[in-house]
Write an enzyme that holds these catalytic residues in place. Sequence first.
Site, mmCIF file in Angstrom:
data_model
loop_
_atom_site.group_PDB
_atom_site.id
_atom_site.type_symbol
_atom_site.label_atom_id
_atom_site.label_comp_id
_atom_site.label_asym_id
_atom_site.label_seq_id
_atom_site.Cartn_x
_atom_site.Cartn_y
_atom_site.Cartn_z
ATOM 1 N N TYR E 92 -8.356 6.580 -18.084
ATOM 2 C CA TYR E 92 -8.813 5.411 -18.831
ATOM 3 C C TYR E 92 -9.539 4.400 -17.952
ATOM 4 O O TYR E 92 -9.027 3.925 -16.950
ATOM 5 C CB TYR E 92 -7.604 4.746 -19.478
ATOM 6 C CG TYR E 92 -7.932 3.721 -20.521
ATOM 7 C CD1 TYR E 92 -8.365 4.121 -21.782
ATOM 8 C CD2 TYR E 92 -7.791 2.372 -20.271
ATOM 9 C CE1 TYR E 92 -8.647 3.174 -22.756
ATOM 10 C CE2 TYR E 92 -8.071 1.421 -21.242
ATOM 11 C CZ TYR E 92 -8.506 1.829 -22.488
ATOM 12 O OH TYR E 92 -8.778 0.906 -23.457
ATOM 13 N N SER E 186 -3.582 11.427 -17.271
ATOM 14 C CA SER E 186 -3.504 10.284 -18.168
ATOM 15 C C SER E 186 -4.463 10.478 -19.357
ATOM 16 O O SER E 186 -4.315 11.471 -20.071
ATOM 17 C CB SER E 186 -3.796 9.005 -17.376
ATOM 18 O OG SER E 186 -3.417 7.883 -18.117
ATOM 19 N N GLN E 187 -5.443 9.599 -19.558
ATOM 20 C CA GLN E 187 -6.393 9.823 -20.655
ATOM 21 C C GLN E 187 -7.072 11.184 -20.502
ATOM 22 O O GLN E 187 -7.314 11.897 -21.481
ATOM 23 C CB GLN E 187 -7.450 8.731 -20.680
ATOM 24 C CG GLN E 187 -8.523 8.946 -21.734
ATOM 25 C CD GLN E 187 -9.650 7.898 -21.642
ATOM 26 O OE1 GLN E 187 -9.678 6.941 -22.364
ATOM 27 N NE2 GLN E 187 -10.576 8.111 -20.732
ATOM 28 N N ASP E 272 7.457 6.456 -15.431
ATOM 29 C CA ASP E 272 6.127 6.133 -15.949
ATOM 30 C C ASP E 272 6.251 5.130 -17.094
ATOM 31 O O ASP E 272 6.779 5.450 -18.154
ATOM 32 C CB ASP E 272 5.475 7.433 -16.450
ATOM 33 C CG ASP E 272 3.992 7.278 -16.747
ATOM 34 O OD1 ASP E 272 3.527 6.140 -16.936
ATOM 35 O OD2 ASP E 272 3.305 8.313 -16.789
ATOM 36 N N HIS E 302 3.312 6.027 -13.082
ATOM 37 C CA HIS E 302 2.188 6.751 -13.673
ATOM 38 C C HIS E 302 1.335 7.505 -12.641
ATOM 39 O O HIS E 302 0.496 8.316 -13.030
ATOM 40 C CB HIS E 302 1.321 5.775 -14.472
ATOM 41 C CG HIS E 302 0.348 6.436 -15.386
ATOM 42 N ND1 HIS E 302 0.709 7.412 -16.278
ATOM 43 C CD2 HIS E 302 -0.985 6.285 -15.541
ATOM 44 C CE1 HIS E 302 -0.359 7.817 -16.940
ATOM 45 N NE2 HIS E 302 -1.391 7.161 -16.511
#
Lengths: 322, 322, 322, 322, 322, 322
Positions: E92, E186-187, E272, E302
């Site tokens: 992101y 992640s994203q 996370d 994360h």
Amino acid sequence: MPFPDIVHPAIDAYESAVPMPADFAAFWQETLAEARAIGGAVTMVPAETTLKLVDVFDVTFPGFGGHPVKGWLVLPRVREGRLPLVVQYVGYGGGRGFPHEMLHWAASGFAYFRMDTRGQGSGWSTGATPDPVGSTSQIPGLMTKGVLDKNDYYYRRLFTDGVRAIDALIGEDFVDPERVAVCGGSQGGGIALAVAGIDARVKAVMPDVPFLCDFPRAVRVAGRDPYGEIVRFLAQHRDKTDVVFGTLRYFDGVNFARQCQAAALFSVALMDDICPPSSVYGAFKAFAGADKTIIEYEFNNHEGGGPFQDRQQMAWLSKRFL
Amino acid sequence: MPFPDIVHPAIDAYESAVPMPADFAAFWQETLAEARAIGGAVTMVPAETTLKLVDVFDVTFPGFGGHPVKGWLVLPRVREGRLPLVVQYVGYGGGRGFPHEMLHWAASGFAYFRMDTRGQGSGWSTGATPDPVGSTSQIPGLMTKGVLDKNDYYYRRLFTDGVRAIDALIGEDFVDPERVAVCGGSQGGGIALAVAGIDARVKAVMPDVPFLCDFPRAVRVAGRDPYGEIVRFLAQHRDKTDVVFGTLRYFDGVNFARQCQAAALFSVALMDDICPPSSVYGAFKAFAGADKTIIEYEFNNHEGGGPFQDRQQMAWLSKRFL
Amino acid sequence: MPFPDIVHPAIDAYESAVPMPADFAAFWQETLAEARAIGGAVTMVPAETTLKLVDVFDVTFPGFGGHPVKGWLVLPRVREGRLPLVVQYVGYGGGRGFPHEMLHWAASGFAYFRMDTRGQGSGWSTGATPDPVGSTSQIPGLMTKGVLDKNDYYYRRLFTDGVRAIDALIGEDFVDPERVAVCGGSQGGGIALAVAGIDARVKAVMPDVPFLCDFPRAVRVAGRDPYGEIVRFLAQHRDKTDVVFGTLRYFDGVNFARQCQAAALFSVALMDDICPPSSVYGAFKAFAGADKTIIEYEFNNHEGGGPFQDRQQMAWLSKRFL
Amino acid sequence: MPFPDIVHPAIDAYESAVPMPADFAAFWQETLAEARAIGGAVTMVPAETTLKLVDVFDVTFPGFGGHPVKGWLVLPRVREGRLPLVVQYVGYGGGRGFPHEMLHWAASGFAYFRMDTRGQGSGWSTGATPDPVGSTSQIPGLMTKGVLDKNDYYYRRLFTDGVRAIDALIGEDFVDPERVAVCGGSQGGGIALAVAGIDARVKAVMPDVPFLCDFPRAVRVAGRDPYGEIVRFLAQHRDKTDVVFGTLRYFDGVNFARQCQAAALFSVALMDDICPPSSVYGAFKAFAGADKTIIEYEFNNHEGGGPFQDRQQMAWLSKRFL
Amino acid sequence: MPFPDIVHPAIDAYESAVPMPADFAAFWQETLAEARAIGGAVTMVPAETTLKLVDVFDVTFPGFGGHPVKGWLVLPRVREGRLPLVVQYVGYGGGRGFPHEMLHWAASGFAYFRMDTRGQGSGWSTGATPDPVGSTSQIPGLMTKGVLDKNDYYYRRLFTDGVRAIDALIGEDFVDPERVAVCGGSQGGGIALAVAGIDARVKAVMPDVPFLCDFPRAVRVAGRDPYGEIVRFLAQHRDKTDVVFGTLRYFDGVNFARQCQAAALFSVALMDDICPPSSVYGAFKAFAGADKTIIEYEFNNHEGGGPFQDRQQMAWLSKRFL
Amino acid sequence: MPFPDIVHPAIDAYESAVPMPADFAAFWQETLAEARAIGGAVTMVPAETTLKLVDVFDVTFPGFGGHPVKGWLVLPRVREGRLPLVVQYVGYGGGRGFPHEMLHWAASGFAYFRMDTRGQGSGWSTGATPDPVGSTSQIPGLMTKGVLDKNDYYYRRLFTDGVRAIDALIGEDFVDPERVAVCGGSQGGGIALAVAGIDARVKAVMPDVPFLCDFPRAVRVAGRDPYGEIVRFLAQHRDKTDVVFGTLRYFDGVNFARQCQAAALFSVALMDDICPPSSVYGAFKAFAGADKTIIEYEFNNHEGGGPFQDRQQMAWLSKRFL
């Protein structure tokens, strides 16, 4: 404010599950035997201060590895006979400071010794004792210094210093060897518990909001350092979790408590997010001695009982030793 | 966002006032001579990875005191003749990590060596090199480790490791000893500057947002750690200011720069509150070599130029060495 | 770390511009006269503690408006003749706490009195003294309590208490009225300065990192509370700036310093963002007495010299009074 | 509390150096001409509320590109003749909200219109107007949306909406076209200034702590967002500084001020770290009109004068328009 | 440190309750069909770099709506036959950055493509791909861009780009169409999961600490952005909760997992607080394919496994594809 | 974002366990009787504003102890007959502000009175009402002002003011005594609940995210002030827990709710970490009246429903009173 850990009634049911290594007692007997075999001289130099009601001595004694360790000895100037001895250990990051900073034990009629902490003494009070031992890769701070091997772990040296401090003083003519107490807050409480757990000469132990207890839980519950140093270490050394916890169980206040028979006055704070209350209760419940008490402060964080607890200690110990 | 330090035009007029000790060069010559006299073996073990375009070796070489220091050596698998060598030092808290984490130098045709950092390697990348030396009372971290005596100071050992890494590789048949460069960001840049300042074999130095420069100013301007470790140490050891700065001048990038003749490519970030830009300019201006360039990033904090600066470095060094 | 205020050499040139009201001395003479006219009884009840080297008394004396104010009196148990008296005032938010919390003055041979602070005593140590007076609209805290009228301002009552504490003790047979000193840190230093400025019986004053000095500058420089209370008040009461600063000049340490002739030992910390160093220097430079000294701590925030300054004080005062 | 920017007297000497593009006026004339050429219908639908003293209309008008833009029109229920019109623009992140949220203009006898902000309206109040235009890579928020080309920049559309709102209302029979005022706080103040700068029908402008002024300075001084969006954009797009500032000068409140002849009531807050006071003064000083006033709030951050300034505005505008 | 979500054993029992819309598969089939119908040209321009071991191409391909999307294609310079392809999506805020930033896949013998992210690419790495589509009122960021209608939602376009990247490359002669893998953190992991869930050509998927999974829980558990964007949107648009979650279920990693048959290597971190571990486990458990593995990092936030997970991926995929 | 308190379904099962003192009703009857016996004059002075649709009066009425309390009375300028009355109390730290700040009740046809809050009025809006009563040692703020004795507690005076405001207005000819409502947000909601609980003339009560409810739980759950003032007080006054909670039960919204028969419209926010939702539900469930409704905002913190809830209130009350 939200409590950072379980509270009553859940905390009453909590029992620490930290494993007791089979060779725990042997490990510490050998460690002490090794330190004593190295030996070394004790020196006590009168310190120059403006204080008139007490005598102050700048003490150097041989700790782990024979390394010189400092401390302040404070005695009532007017004294007679052998005095009960209170040895205090210091919280994380601090050192022995100056002798005028804590006078209430000597002013209450005790021989008082504040032991310096090797390699710390720069965070909130000053120290003068090196830790002349290096380390593998570590997180800044002491929690992971040498943690990959129980023989290299920093606290092996520090706890040994704690016993050697008693060795240094117990034979002096102003000390009554039957009335030796240890105390301390936070890390100081953890050291006190360790010393009382491996040295039967200690008759009373007063750990305040003790640190270094119930590592497997504390590391996973504490919201602030120093337990967080271990989390950060494991966040990088992702493959070392078992090794680290394998070391820590030799230094866990719960295991020291399991073999301690001294009289004990604990304190715990339910809003403590540095030393989680369940970890303190974990040690308290495991404590083997029958004469044990815990004072709880519901609305305090790690400052715990502060001067309220000092008063509890002075009354509790005066009743037993004076 | 507010700039944490002076900016143009004031920064153009700034000159570091850090004193140069009379025995600075002698101190470092003796330090290197002592380390080399101890000697020790270099080992290069092929590392198992999935990488097919490069060969990776797990190197161990003798650093300060002959202590074993680790590093990753990465070479293009298909290679001919002697290659230019790039030695990279690592930022504060990190270690050598894994070989796949930084491939752009080898992929550009260089022999690439990333030196591990003794006693760090737990903060943001992993290391495998102990610092087997203890310390007097210190603040968590390395900045005050042994700072009360220049011979005990941590960075004396680390900078020596940096030179000894070149000693370990320069005689290998895949290295061209006339094309040796050193680089690094932050602490890595500080080490690179120190190594280039005391080892004339280094022909090019690329310090990015270098740390460890112009201590007297940096300690008083930096808004965040690690310079703050020194502030916190002095906040407790209120009587040690002169001793501490007396040590630091032997380790100050400004003084290394003053005696360095390599080609240099610096970078600086004007919003850097970890390594204040004036302290970087202080070193850059003092840099003795004539072939020097600095790239400025106005709106960056300590991340500096990041991949933009990597590209600058690859172009700058390829032009000189390839 | 960045300094929150001007430093040397700029701070050397700084002079406070706080105006001196024409009726300043008269205001305080009338205030004291009014309080003394109301009168009231002093009680000294022996306190039960474990302390053996000192006697402790729980004192209640009539302060401003005759309101009962508490304090701890601590005397060496073995004493002869009249002792020099040290009165200590407490920092913002605290109270007199427990007698065992500060023993170094009595242990050094002084009669020691720690005055409670009306209406505070809940922030970091406990107090037992009400402030039985209300207020117009205010920001939480004491800084704006009654600030719209100098006669209603909280510190009018508190400073008066500070003088009335001396009234209560100076006639006792264990006190030498020629050797009275006042001290305190932060707010305690501000009270000490005020009391020394309006009561010529005080022969020595030791303000540590004093608060309540040079309001017009301090309010605009301090990075943290309590000065910020005034900022927040004025941020709402946007039309009251002149009224507020009109009141504050009657309570400004700079103005008390301008008329004080006692011997003085100040301390100041250059990283103090609660009590800006320029505001402390503002008071120190304005101090009228010739025998004045200031100890500077370059790398400390509001903790200032801590136990280092205690030692300075003990040595400085012992030399003058013992 | 420390001031985040220069204060008196330095601020009095400050003049914005933002360049005025040669085609500034032409750029905006063409932009407006283009929007008006597209045209579109205005609708005013009575809104259902419990309000009895006012009539509320849910207005939709064609903005930039003919895109439908919403707003609330609030009129005194009992009214006669043509009313002066106040158009308010909204602060960053917000939308038109609900009509009952701001009634003081209508209650004072004005026709009041609150324009929605395209694509915002989710941060602190709700909006209902899309921005149907995309963007190149951007930082979350609007400050860098399309900033690489002045024709794509978000604020080109929003400022145009601001003029088109007046287009939509000025012909209505309840509006007196000779008495049109615009106002707003922060971003709303920036829009008001832009609209007044390019639309001579506006006779009075009241920018409170206006945003979007003196970009080159504001971006380098503001301690908090939204100016920080530009810093973060440039921290990544390290090669786009010139392009970005090249765009911003077409949208800078200083340049709108330079060509505005309306009566003006500004406000500024000296502790504002979102819209630095020097940037507000930069616009105020550049303001071309002779009838200009600025109200300063010394101890306020970006909340500025709040309801105090509302009262100033109501009095100032009532005097001119009623 | 406290865990931000449930841990073992509670997490083992957790099953995501996110509803599967009846037209989920149809929605995506139609979306892809529509994008492919628009078509557009693919261009691959050799990029100038210093890299010698790899060839780099600057790729532009038609994504959703035929919009041009960028990416870097990196191939081993010495190569023979068709290579397995790894497509990586970015986290992101970031963009494709520079080709030298991630070389380990090409260095391991894979054709490697890093797809740019439309409209992002300014937060931590740079991008060059616009999102030429506007939005209704939204919170800064992408999470609520168009969220009131599933056809307008930003991720509809981005996920479609992800499939169209494979469309662009799979026919090239250096790609083996039977060995296509997708990955990302992640994203990037969320996009990888979506693409693998709607494109059966993908044979292996490696989502690291994936975002965009199990929205109803993640939005209520995550302690930090970007899930918080949705919370802040709903905090203002208090009447839109059902609409928002009605849209999100078409973009939920759990639903993509339910229909995915590729081999899968997940990772999850128990500390996370951006992508709650229960939401990752929710997707992992729902994953339909039989060949699935998850690596857990207990003490990581994360950052997850970082380079440890890279090594896991390289080994896992090399075993399957090489 | 994580919820700071229990949510559904756990919150549905929660019942407050706050004890009801046997003399609760008597305590309040006596308190009101005492205040009324002191009496005092009510004054209503027309205020000068630019507002044309309403008449504004600056009201002073005798509150607790006959102390003068201020408020703004706002009436539709054109009115006939007796109007329903809405009395609003203000949130913590604020004051009555200016009359133009809240016009929607008068604009909807109600007589509207906003009562000032004694001794507050400096935090976010201004007040003009002193609290002429002092206090024992307290934490800055009002929560612990006089808390050691229920007769001295600050809220005894403030709640009494709330009833006395109705006393002051109910006999006026523009008020219909059968249609009296009270409302407020946070502290204002707590006051409204208290007033409705002890004054049967109140026919409708609208507490928004009410404060001062279910103290024993709220103090232990709230993540932010003002409940935290009580925690900090007890953290110092470690021996006063029983006394403090003994006082608070006389001021607990749960107990007022238990005896209230008015129609009620509550609101609650599930992410509220100032007024925990369980404490609000605790009061709502305990509410005795049958006509009660609660509006829940799942994703809001203490801002609650904001203007959405205003609309709910206007509709709900208009339906009942107009």
